[in-house]
Design a protein around this motif. Structure first.
Motif, PDB file in Angstrom:
ATOM      1  N   ARG A   1       0.867  -1.330  -0.154  1.00 50.52           N
ATOM      2  CA  ARG A   1      -0.042  -0.034  -0.134  1.00 50.52           C
ATOM      3  C   ARG A   1       1.114   1.366  -0.111  1.00 50.52           C
ATOM      4  N   LEU A   2       0.669   2.230  -0.924  1.00 47.02           N
ATOM      5  CA  LEU A   2       1.224   3.520  -1.012  1.00 47.02           C
ATOM      6  C   LEU A   2       0.311   4.355  -0.426  1.00 47.02           C
ATOM      7  N   SER A   3       0.798   5.419   0.123  1.00 45.33           N
ATOM      8  CA  SER A   3       0.187   6.601   0.896  1.00 45.33           C
ATOM      9  C   SER A   3      -0.504   7.202  -0.408  1.00 45.33           C
ATOM     10  N   GLY A   4      -2.108   7.770  -0.273  1.00 44.81           N
ATOM     11  CA  GLY A   4      -2.415   8.443  -1.257  1.00 44.81           C
ATOM     12  C   GLY A   4      -3.164   7.642  -2.410  1.00 44.81           C
ATOM     13  N   ILE A   5      -2.874   6.309  -2.532  1.00 41.44           N
ATOM     14  CA  ILE A   5      -3.191   5.682  -3.672  1.00 41.44           C
ATOM     15  C   ILE A   5      -4.385   4.670  -2.918  1.00 41.44           C
ATOM     16  N   ALA A   6      -5.718   4.783  -3.415  1.00 38.34           N
ATOM     17  CA  ALA A   6      -7.007   4.005  -3.089  1.00 38.34           C
ATOM     18  C   ALA A   6      -7.585   3.244  -3.737  1.00 38.34           C
ATOM     19  N   THR A   7      -7.209   3.235  -5.042  1.00 36.21           N
ATOM     20  CA  THR A   7      -8.027   2.710  -6.111  1.00 36.21           C
ATOM     21  C   THR A   7      -7.051   1.929  -7.295  1.00 36.21           C
ATOM     22  N   LYS A   8      -7.841   0.844  -7.817  1.00 32.89           N
ATOM     23  CA  LYS A   8      -7.133   0.226  -8.691  1.00 32.89           C
ATOM     24  C   LYS A   8      -6.516   1.075  -9.959  1.00 32.89           C
ATOM     25  N   GLU A   9      -7.496   1.804 -10.192  1.00 33.72           N
ATOM     26  CA  GLU A   9      -6.807   2.719 -11.458  1.00 33.72           C
ATOM     27  C   GLU A   9      -5.698   3.584 -10.930  1.00 33.72           C
ATOM     28  N   GLU A  10      -5.526   4.205  -9.566  1.00 30.69           N
ATOM     29  CA  GLU A  10      -4.477   4.986  -9.329  1.00 30.69           C
ATOM     30  C   GLU A  10      -3.445   4.192  -9.348  1.00 30.69           C
ATOM     31  N   ALA A  11      -3.457   2.730  -8.849  1.00 34.39           N
ATOM     32  CA  ALA A  11      -2.459   1.860  -8.559  1.00 34.39           C
ATOM     33  C   ALA A  11      -1.850   1.472 -10.039  1.00 34.39           C
ATOM     34  N   ASP A  12      -2.859   1.493 -11.138  1.00 37.42           N
ATOM     35  CA  ASP A  12      -2.243   0.980 -12.530  1.00 37.42           C
ATOM     36  C   ASP A  12      -1.651   2.263 -13.258  1.00 37.42           C
ATOM     37  N   ALA A  13      -2.148   3.402 -12.708  1.00 33.86           N
ATOM     38  CA  ALA A  13      -1.254   4.494 -13.434  1.00 33.86           C
ATOM     39  C   ALA A  13       0.036   4.697 -12.955  1.00 33.86           C
ATOM     40  N   LEU A  14       0.438   4.051 -11.927  1.00 37.00           N
ATOM     41  CA  LEU A  14       1.659   3.987 -11.585  1.00 37.00           C
ATOM     42  C   LEU A  14       2.775   2.903 -12.054  1.00 37.00           C
ATOM     43  N   ARG A  15       1.944   1.963 -12.997  1.00 32.36           N
ATOM     44  CA  ARG A  15       2.841   0.934 -13.431  1.00 32.36           C
ATOM     45  C   ARG A  15       3.953   1.573 -14.090  1.00 32.36           C
ATOM     46  N   GLY A  16       5.341   0.973 -13.780  1.00 33.97           N
ATOM     47  CA  GLY A  16       6.514   1.267 -14.476  1.00 33.97           C
ATOM     48  C   GLY A  16       7.344   2.269 -13.512  1.00 33.97           C
ATOM     49  N   VAL A  17       6.602   3.086 -12.521  1.00 33.70           N
ATOM     50  CA  VAL A  17       7.183   4.223 -11.982  1.00 33.70           C
ATOM     51  C   VAL A  17       8.305   3.548 -11.080  1.00 33.70           C
ATOM     52  N   GLU A  18       9.512   4.023 -11.218  1.00 33.42           N
ATOM     53  CA  GLU A  18      10.547   3.512 -10.318  1.00 33.42           C
ATOM     54  C   GLU A  18      10.468   4.614  -8.983  1.00 33.42           C
ATOM     55  N   LEU A  19      10.975   3.851  -7.815  1.00 33.17           N
ATOM     56  CA  LEU A  19      10.835   4.723  -6.720  1.00 33.17           C
ATOM     57  C   LEU A  19      12.307   4.957  -6.161  1.00 33.17           C
ATOM     58  N   PHE A  20      12.482   6.121  -5.571  1.00 31.16           N
ATOM     59  CA  PHE A  20      13.806   6.394  -5.098  1.00 31.16           C
ATOM     60  C   PHE A  20      13.707   6.745  -3.558  1.00 31.16           C
ATOM     61  N   ALA A  21      15.000   6.446  -2.960  1.00 32.88           N
ATOM     62  CA  ALA A  21      14.977   6.842  -1.365  1.00 32.88           C
ATOM     63  C   ALA A  21      16.113   7.901  -1.172  1.00 32.88           C
ATOM     64  N   ASP A  22      15.940   8.638  -0.141  1.00 25.82           N
ATOM     65  CA  ASP A  22      17.076   9.276   0.033  1.00 25.82           C
ATOM     66  C   ASP A  22      18.268   8.736   0.484  1.00 25.82           C
ATOM     67  N   ARG A  23      19.471   9.156  -0.048  1.00 19.48           N
ATOM     68  CA  ARG A  23      20.714   8.462   0.121  1.00 19.48           C
ATOM     69  C   ARG A  23      20.949   8.381   1.827  1.00 19.48           C
ATOM     70  N   SER A  24      20.397   9.643   2.496  1.00 22.26           N
ATOM     71  CA  SER A  24      20.706   9.388   4.056  1.00 22.26           C
ATOM     72  C   SER A  24      19.757   8.389   4.596  1.00 22.26           C
ATOM     73  N   MET A  25      18.773   7.857   3.919  1.00 23.82           N
ATOM     74  CA  MET A  25      18.058   6.755   4.790  1.00 23.82           C
ATOM     75  C   MET A  25      18.708   5.317   4.571  1.00 23.82           C
ATOM     76  N   LEU A  26      19.413   5.172   3.285  1.00 24.56           N
ATOM     77  CA  LEU A  26      20.121   3.823   3.291  1.00 24.56           C
ATOM     78  C   LEU A  26      21.396   3.630   4.001  1.00 24.56           C
ATOM     79  N   PRO A  27      21.693   2.274   4.221  1.00 27.75           N
ATOM     80  CA  PRO A  27      22.932   2.197   5.125  1.00 27.75           C
ATOM     81  C   PRO A  27      24.203   2.422   4.487  1.00 27.75           C
ATOM     82  N   SER A  28      25.269   2.630   5.159  1.00 25.98           N
ATOM     83  CA  SER A  28      26.522   2.886   4.698  1.00 25.98           C
ATOM     84  C   SER A  28      26.893   1.465   4.385  1.00 25.98           C
ATOM     85  N   LEU A  29      27.752   1.643   3.146  1.00 25.74           N
ATOM     86  CA  LEU A  29      28.381   0.546   2.410  1.00 25.74           C
ATOM     87  C   LEU A  29      29.726   0.019   2.938  1.00 25.74           C
TER      88      LEU A  29
END
Length: 168
Positions: free
Chosen positions: A63-91
Motif C-alpha cells: 500500500r502506498l500513501s494516497g493510492i486508494a483505487t485500482k486505477e490509481e495503482a495502475d497509473a503508477l505501472r513502471g514508476v521507479e521509486l527512489f530513497a534519500d541516500r541518507s536513509m540507506l545504510p552505509s556500505l
C-alpha cells in the motif's frame, strides 16, 4: 532527479482492486524497502510512504500513501521509486550503489581510457558493467569482480579495469 537519491524499486501496476500495488524491490534485503520511506518518483514531484502487505511472486503487494483505487495503482505501472541516500545504510569500502558507478570513466591498467560506465546489470550471476566506448559498435561488458576491476575510485570518478584480452 537529485543525485542524493537512489533507485530502490519499481511499481509493476495494481494488485487487486483496492489500491494495492505490485512492488519489485532492488534492495539487498528486499523487505527493507519499506524502511527507506518516503520513496520518491524520479522527478521528485511525488512521494509515498509504503506498507508491505504480503509477499507475492517476484516481489510484494504493498500500500502506498494516497493510492486508494485500482486505477490509481495502475497509473503508477513502471514508476521507479527512489530513497534519500541518507536513509540507506552505509556500505563497506568494497561495495557500491549502482548509481555511483554509472558515469565513471574506465581506464585500463596502463592508463588508457576504455570508456564510460553506462549501466550495471545483474542477471543472476553477478554484476556486469556496461561500458560505452567511442568507436566500438557494441558496448563492452565487463564482470564486476576484483580480478577484472581491481580499483574503483569514486572520489576521482574513475575505475581501473584489467579486461580479458578478447574484450579490448
Amino acid at each position: 532527479m537529485a543525485t542524493d537519491r537512489v533507485c530502490v524499486g519499481a511499481i509493476g501496476g495494481a494488485f487487486g482492486v483496492r489500491g494495492e500495488v505490485r512492488l519489485k524491490s532492488y534492495c539487498a534485503q528486499p523487505e527493507a524497502i519499506a524502511a527507506y520511506a518516503p520513496l520518491w518518483t524520479e522527478d521528485g514531484k511525488r512521494s509515498f510512504t509504503l506498507r508491505i502487505t504480503r509477499s507475492i511472486n517476484n516481489g510484494f503487494a504493498a500500500r502506498l500513501s494516497g493510492i486508494a483505487t485500482k486505477e490509481e495503482a495502475d497509473a503508477l505501472r513502471g514508476v521507479e521509486l527512489f530513497a534519500d541516500r541518507s536513509m540507506l545504510p552505509s556500505l563497506p569500502d568494497d561495495e557500491f550503489y549502482h548509481t555511483d558507478l554509472i558515469g565513471l570513466e574506465v581506464f585500463d591498467t596502463c592508463g588508457t581510457k576504455i570508456g564510460t560506465v553506462r549501466a550495471v546489470h545483474n542477471h543472476g550471476a553477478g554484476d556486469i558493467l556496461e561500458i560505452f566506448a567511442p568507436g566500438r559498435k557494441t558496448a563492452l561488458l565487463l564482470p564486476f569482480t576484483r580480478t577484472v576491476v581491481p580499483t574503483v575510485d569514486l572520489t576521482a570518478g574513475r575505475i581501473i579495469a584489467d579486461p580479458p584480452e578478447e574484450t579490448e
